[in-house]
Structure formats: C-alpha cells, structure tokens
Write an enzyme that holds these catalytic residues in place. Structure first.
Site, short mmCIF file in Angstrom:
data_model
loop_
_atom_site.label_atom_id
_atom_site.label_comp_id
_atom_site.label_asym_id
_atom_site.label_seq_id
_atom_site.Cartn_x
_atom_site.Cartn_y
_atom_site.Cartn_z
N LYS A 42 0.81 -1.22 0.00
CA LYS A 42 0.00 0.00 0.00
C LYS A 42 0.84 1.27 0.00
O LYS A 42 0.31 2.36 -0.26
CB LYS A 42 -0.95 -0.01 1.19
CG LYS A 42 -1.97 -1.15 1.18
CD LYS A 42 -2.97 -1.00 0.05
CE LYS A 42 -4.04 -2.08 0.09
NZ LYS A 42 -5.03 -1.88 1.15
N SER A 269 -5.06 -11.74 3.88
CA SER A 269 -5.53 -11.62 2.49
C SER A 269 -4.55 -12.30 1.53
O SER A 269 -4.96 -12.89 0.53
CB SER A 269 -5.72 -10.15 2.11
OG SER A 269 -4.48 -9.45 2.10
#
Length: 338
Positions: A42, A269
């Site tokens: 990110k 995830s």
C-alpha cells in the site's frame, strides 16, 4: 547497495519467490510486496495519491491528509506525511490490526475511531463518511479516498513493469486480492498492455460483495467490500477475468501451513490469494507462469492469524485446510524445487 535520502525511495523492486512447480512445468511465483517498507504494497498507492494531490493543488504545504483505513494504507500515508511535512488523520475501526495502529501513532498520525473499544466490526461506510466530513470541515485538507482515487491504481503501474522486466517470457495468470481494486487492476491493466494474454483472477473474502453473493462479516483485513459499503470505482470488472471467494478458514489456514512448510509469514488476504493460486496452478496449462500478488507480511498478525487462542475463540482453526495446503505444496514441490 544504494544510499537513499527518504524511506519512500525504497518502495518497489520487490523480489519474486518461486513457491512451487508442477510436473508439467507450470510454476507459481509470489511477488513479495512485504519487502516494501512496513511490509505492505500500500505504500505504492499512498505515495501516488499524495503526489497526485500535490500536483493538482489540492494539498498544499502544511496541509492535512485524511483517509479511511483498515491499516496498511494508513501506514503508507503516515510515512509519506511524515516525510513531506503533512498532518495525517486516519479514520479507523476495531477491525484494524493493533500493531498497524500503533505504528501510525508512532509516526505522528491522529487516529479517529468510528467504533467502540472492543468492537471488531468492519465499518467501512461509517469510516469513509466521517473521513469525507473531516476533510471538508478542515482548511487545507484532502480526503485521499482510496476506493475511488485513480492515483491509487496508477501507483501500481511500476509493479507491472517490474514483473515484465523479471519475466520477459511472459506471465499467464495474475492472481491478487480485491479490496479497493487498485493493486490487482492497476497492476493488471499495465501488465496486459505489456503482455496482452495475461489472465486476471481476483480474490475476495466470503462475506464481501464485490463479486456478488450474500454479504456477511469476515476477519481478513484490508480486503473485500463489506455489506453496506459501495464497491469502489477502481474495481474494473471488464479487466478481471474471474472473481473468487475464499473463507477466513481457508485464508488463515493457508497462512499457517505456509509458515510451517516454508518459513514465509504472510497476512490473511495474502493467504487467501495463495489458496486460490494453488488451485489455479493445478488447472493451468503445461508451462504456465502464475504470479500471486502478496500485499502484506505476516508479522503484524502474530496475535491473530498465528495465535491458536485467537483463532479458536472465533472458530477459525481448520486442520483440514492446513493439511490440504501442505499436501498441495508437497505435491507440486515447494520452495527450492528445481
């Protein structure tokens, strides 16, 4: 070894790990985005969104960045804000990993909660509503709005170029988690321009609504679209060839099996992505190259995914999943196979 002037200059150029290979010559490679600062992909999109806001005049010196985040985007924005002299306000809920929140605080971020202490609810819609209001009511502030910000996806174009450079023979399948849609669709769009035949597989938690089906709660952090929240504008259904759903048990069981078999720690995830990538590998044509995008490291989840008591309390332990993943790794030939 290079000398850099800012930590953000270390973003990118992350390694590929050959996890396993089939007898027919197909292989699964893991793009280890955990080798970015703070162990997350990110940072790519956080820097891209801030630079875009500066270029567009929406963010001026001494300004304030506001974002709704479950953790990793907040880590990236906290870093960029600290480097560039901005204030950063993260709007969060009890679903976020405590270690990520503590790291944001350490970098000077302000945390604003939309849930009560002890509430593990994923409250994406409430977070985003409050973040938009805080930015609007503040002077010289920008809500980076990661779910609908094109600069999010643009931040992953270099990732696609890294793959094309490392794998000039081509990538046949790209598998990644779908939350905002930025990482898979941003990478996939650029990679398909460079390698038109690449097939994109998106993975979301059971309970997420981006690929249809009933909504419900889930524990996988930083991915999916919970009920009540709109699917972000960056999720490009025309680009994604197939959407898959993976349960918390499958995702977390994969994380645990992978750690014990290979020593690699990945986030929840990423476990879901690997779970689906292993099944994709089994069905892939001979000689295929599959790349799984792993957006998060596992060290942030030692108190959750890798904690037997936490897992048992939420009825998430599943030895059958761990055994299945271990058997697949053994069948294909895990890390180090020639």
């Amino acid at each position: 070894m290079r000398i850099v002037n800012r930590l953000s200059e270390l973003i990118g150029d992350t390694p590929l790990l050959a996890l396993c290979r089939t007898g027919s010559g197909s292989r699964l490679l893991l793009k280890l985005e955990q080798f970015n600062p703070y162990g997350t992909a990110k940072l790519r999109m956080a820097l891209s969104m801030v630079l875009d806001a500066e270029a567009g005049g929406r963010l001026r010196p001494g300004g304030r960045i506001v974002e709704s985040t479950s953790g990793n985007t907040g880590l990236g924005l906290a870093l960029v804000a600290a480097e560039r002299g901005y204030r950063f306000t993260a709007v969060v809920d009890g679903h976020a990993c405590p270690d990520k929140l503590r790291a944001m605080l350490a970098m000077g971020a302000e945390l604003v909660y939309v849930t009560e202490e002890g509430d593990e609810e994923l409250a994406t819609a409430a977070r985003e509503e409050l973040a938009a209001r805080l930015a609007k009511d503040s002077g010289n502030a920008v809500f980076t709005e990661q779910h609908n910000n094109p600069a999010n996806a643009e931040g992953y174009r270099p990732l696609a170029r890294e793959l094309a450079k490392a794998l000039p023979e081509g990538v046949d399948h790209l598998i990644g988690a779908v939350g905002t849609g930025g990482s898979l669709c941003g990478t996939g769009r650029e990679l398909r321009r460079l390698m038109p035949g690449v097939r994109l597989v998106g993975v979301e938690p059971v309970g997420s609504i981006a690929f249809g089906g009933p909504g419900g709660p889930y524990h996988q952090s930083g991915t999916g679209t919970p009920p009540g929240a709109p699917v972000g504008a960056l999720v490009d259904y025309d680009l994604i060839d197939e959407g898959r759903k993976v349960s918390d048990r499958q995702a977390f069981g994969t994380c645990r099996a992978l750690a014990r078999r290979t020593g690699l720690l990945v986030g929840g995830s990423a476990g879901g992505v690997i779970h689906e990538a292993l099944h994709e590998l089994r069905a892939a044509p001979p000689g295929s190259t599959l790349v799984a995008l792993l957006n998060d490291s596992g060290e942030k989840y030692l108190d959750t995914v890798f904690n037997d008591a936490w897992m048992a309390e939420r009825d998430l332990l599943d030895p059958d999943v761990e055994r299945e993943v271990g058997d697949l790794l053994e069948e294909f030939g895990s890390v180090g196979a020639s």
